[in-house]
Design an enzyme around this catalytic site. Sequence first.
Site, PDB file in Angstrom:
ATOM      1  CD  GLU A 114      -2.768  -1.348   2.378  1.00 36.41           C
ATOM      2  OE1 GLU A 114      -2.103  -1.694   3.385  1.00 36.41           O
ATOM      3  OE2 GLU A 114      -3.996  -1.204   2.397  1.00 36.41           O
ATOM      4  CD  GLU A 134      -3.456  -6.438   3.839  1.00 34.52           C
ATOM      5  OE1 GLU A 134      -3.561  -7.187   2.832  1.00 34.52           O
ATOM      6  OE2 GLU A 134      -2.799  -5.389   3.831  1.00 34.52           O
TER       7      GLU A 134
HETATM    8  N1  COA Z   1       4.900  -7.422  11.518  1.00 36.20           N
HETATM    9  C1  COA Z   1       5.720  -7.682  12.552  1.00 36.20           C
HETATM   10  N2  COA Z   1       6.853  -8.379  12.434  1.00 36.20           N
HETATM   11  C2  COA Z   1       7.167  -8.855  11.213  1.00 36.20           C
HETATM   12  C3  COA Z   1       6.358  -8.645  10.104  1.00 36.20           C
HETATM   13  C4  COA Z   1       5.168  -7.881  10.285  1.00 36.20           C
HETATM   14  N3  COA Z   1       4.348  -7.573   9.273  1.00 36.20           N
HETATM   15  N4  COA Z   1       6.925  -9.242   9.036  1.00 36.20           N
HETATM   16  C5  COA Z   1       8.051  -9.807   9.470  1.00 36.20           C
HETATM   17  N5  COA Z   1       8.205  -9.583  10.794  1.00 36.20           N
HETATM   18  C6  COA Z   1       9.294 -10.019  11.668  1.00 36.20           C
HETATM   19  C7  COA Z   1       9.178 -11.487  12.035  1.00 36.20           C
HETATM   20  O1  COA Z   1       8.274 -11.667  13.101  1.00 36.20           O
HETATM   21  C8  COA Z   1      10.608 -11.800  12.395  1.00 36.20           C
HETATM   22  O2  COA Z   1      10.852 -11.267  13.662  1.00 36.20           O
HETATM   23  P1  COA Z   1      11.643 -12.184  14.778  1.00 36.20           P
HETATM   24  O3  COA Z   1      12.990 -12.445  14.164  1.00 36.20           O
HETATM   25  O4  COA Z   1      11.689 -11.316  15.990  1.00 36.20           O
HETATM   26  O5  COA Z   1      10.832 -13.425  14.947  1.00 36.20           O
HETATM   27  C9  COA Z   1      11.401 -10.962  11.412  1.00 36.20           C
HETATM   28  O6  COA Z   1      10.529  -9.932  10.981  1.00 36.20           O
HETATM   29  C10 COA Z   1      11.872 -11.743  10.194  1.00 36.20           C
HETATM   30  O7  COA Z   1      10.749 -12.325   9.597  1.00 36.20           O
HETATM   31  P2  COA Z   1      10.630 -13.886   9.260  1.00 36.20           P
HETATM   32  O8  COA Z   1       9.188 -14.253   9.220  1.00 36.20           O
HETATM   33  O9  COA Z   1      11.506 -14.672  10.183  1.00 36.20           O
HETATM   34  O10 COA Z   1      11.277 -13.925   7.817  1.00 36.20           O
HETATM   35  P3  COA Z   1      10.977 -15.005   6.657  1.00 36.20           P
HETATM   36  O11 COA Z   1      11.988 -14.752   5.598  1.00 36.20           O
HETATM   37  O12 COA Z   1      10.853 -16.364   7.215  1.00 36.20           O
HETATM   38  O13 COA Z   1       9.510 -14.597   6.093  1.00 36.20           O
HETATM   39  C11 COA Z   1       7.798 -13.056   5.319  1.00 36.20           C
HETATM   40  C12 COA Z   1       9.312 -13.342   5.447  1.00 36.20           C
HETATM   41  C13 COA Z   1       7.666 -11.640   4.807  1.00 36.20           C
HETATM   42  C14 COA Z   1       7.166 -14.049   4.336  1.00 36.20           C
HETATM   43  C15 COA Z   1       7.149 -13.194   6.721  1.00 36.20           C
HETATM   44  O14 COA Z   1       7.886 -12.425   7.663  1.00 36.20           O
HETATM   45  C16 COA Z   1       5.711 -12.726   6.763  1.00 36.20           C
HETATM   46  O15 COA Z   1       4.820 -13.384   6.292  1.00 36.20           O
HETATM   47  N6  COA Z   1       5.480 -11.508   7.349  1.00 36.20           N
HETATM   48  C17 COA Z   1       4.130 -10.990   7.509  1.00 36.20           C
HETATM   49  C18 COA Z   1       3.637 -10.404   6.230  1.00 36.20           C
HETATM   50  C19 COA Z   1       2.240  -9.878   6.402  1.00 36.20           C
HETATM   51  O16 COA Z   1       1.303 -10.612   6.655  1.00 36.20           O
HETATM   52  N7  COA Z   1       2.091  -8.546   6.233  1.00 36.20           N
HETATM   53  C20 COA Z   1       0.820  -7.900   6.294  1.00 36.20           C
HETATM   54  C21 COA Z   1       0.481  -7.499   7.669  1.00 36.20           C
HETATM   55  S1  COA Z   1      -1.132  -6.731   7.719  1.00 36.20           S
END
Ligand code: COA
Length: 260
Positions: A114, A134
Amino acid sequence: MNFQTILLNIKDRLCTVTINRPDKLNALNARCKSELKDVFTNLRTNPDVDVVIITGSGEKAFVAGTDIGELTTLNAQTGKEFAIGGQAIFDLIQHLGKPVIAAVNGYALGGGCELALACHIRIASENAKFGQPEVNLGIIPGYGGTQRLARLVGVGRAMEMILTGNQIDAQEALRIGLVNKVVPLAELSPTSEAIARTILSKGQLAIRMAIKAVNATMEVPLSEGLKIEAAIFGECCSTDDFKEGTQAFTEKRKAVFKGK
Ligand code: COA
């Protein structure tokens, strides 16, 4: 200005805003959103800046969304306020009056997608991934995604991204018109800067007025948009930059614009 979650670099009228929470994939927490609001409120009137690039820290993420940890306590009322607050920041970017280029250097998910949508131009690195996940959390995009994504790539493609929550890669984003260009990660910064410098070489009054006119396509029907275009075109014709631009062309020299 001193920020915890944002890095700022201003050089030769170009400001680069870097969201700097790489350990959280640059997820937008309350602090970061508040700082983004302050940064863009300042940039709006900052006479030293004419073009802005926004990017994320590190090589993995542009912005991986809003900070999910801050969503858990929302209810109907605070959830609505949460969305309105985020929308206001992204509106500020879209209506900054200066071009904002998103240099998308990795994940642009949820609020990250966004944020890119609120910018005027989007350049992606080859490793960029876009998505509106979402629905996986039982919510919908709340920072403008249902509106701006559909306007940019069409209702059908926006529906697919929003209803499935699936990510698309940079090439697919290019194919559907979500981004303007895809480059290797190492080329992202120089490519974005080259586009910024091209824009900076123009008359900045015309640039601002062009953004205003194109932004109107988001708000009004064609007949109204054409009236807005004609009115803004007229305004441009009263500027010194217009006189200089046309005169320089006839004199076969490079125009020297003053933004007046
Ligand atoms: N909010 C809060 N923390 C987030 C985040 C988010 N949207 N996206 C990533 N992080 C954090 C993870 O919790 C992790 O923190 P930690 O090391 O303290 O546990 C860190 O960032 C690294 O992320 P991680 O998930 O370990 O990396 P990955 O390479 O395995 O996966 C993604 C990457 C982007 C696929 C995954 O982090 C993800 O799905 N994030 C959420 C995306 C999302 O739903 N966004 C919309 C929110 S409305």
